[in-house]
Design a protein around this motif. Structure first.
Motif: not given
Length: 155
Positions: A49-51, A71-74, A137-140
């Motif tokens: 769904g996120i993708f 993600s924040e890193k990305t 990430e695990e949180d999606g």
């Protein structure tokens, strides 16, 4: 006498370097280090769904929505040029379906959920010619998306 001394010194030399044989002990490890090979149904639905939201935002060039899904890193590493290249490498007119799921091991040694997508009309065997890999990430949150096109070796 000299021969006996030489022989004894030779034997003493050999015995000094001899190793003692130890019996190997079996130590039972109670840790669980099993890594699941595939994502469960709930994870597949969440990450897929996120993708799909990300692809829709990429198609519409909605940078704000895309950044909210990453993600924040990305976010720190992604530039407008990366978005442009990604939108050029993904064909939005073709239907994208899940090809494989699993975990991707990164250089840090950590494993992250991953889904590989293929185009529905790609019937190449044994593997599709074009694959889109999405790592989460695990949180999606999306850590990365990488389209891959297999080159024709017969050209």
């Amino acid at each position: 006498m000299k021969k006996a001394a030489i022989i004894l010194s030779f034997l003493a030399f050999q015995l000094s370097f001899a190793q003692k044989v130890k019996i190997a002990e079996v130590i039972k490890d109670n840790r669980t280090t099993e890594q699941k090979l595939e994502l469960d149904k709930k994870q597949k639905e969440l990450f897929n769904g996120i993708f799909e939201q990300f692809i829709t935002a990429l198609k519409a060039s909605d940078k704000k929505t895309m950044e909210s899904l990453m993600s924040e890193k990305t976010k720190k590493d992604v530039t407008d040029k990366v978005y442009e290249r990604l939108s050029n490498d993904i064909n939005f007119t073709r239907e994208i379906v899940i090809y494989k799921t699993g975990y991707k091991s990164l250089l840090s040694g950590k494993n992250f959920p991953m889904i590989q997508y293929k185009y529905a009309d790609d019937k190449a065997e044994p593997s599709p010619k074009e694959i889109i890999t999405a790592v989460f990430e695990e949180d999606g949150k999306i850590m990365g998306i990488k389209p891959y096109k297999q080159s024709d070796e017969n050209k």
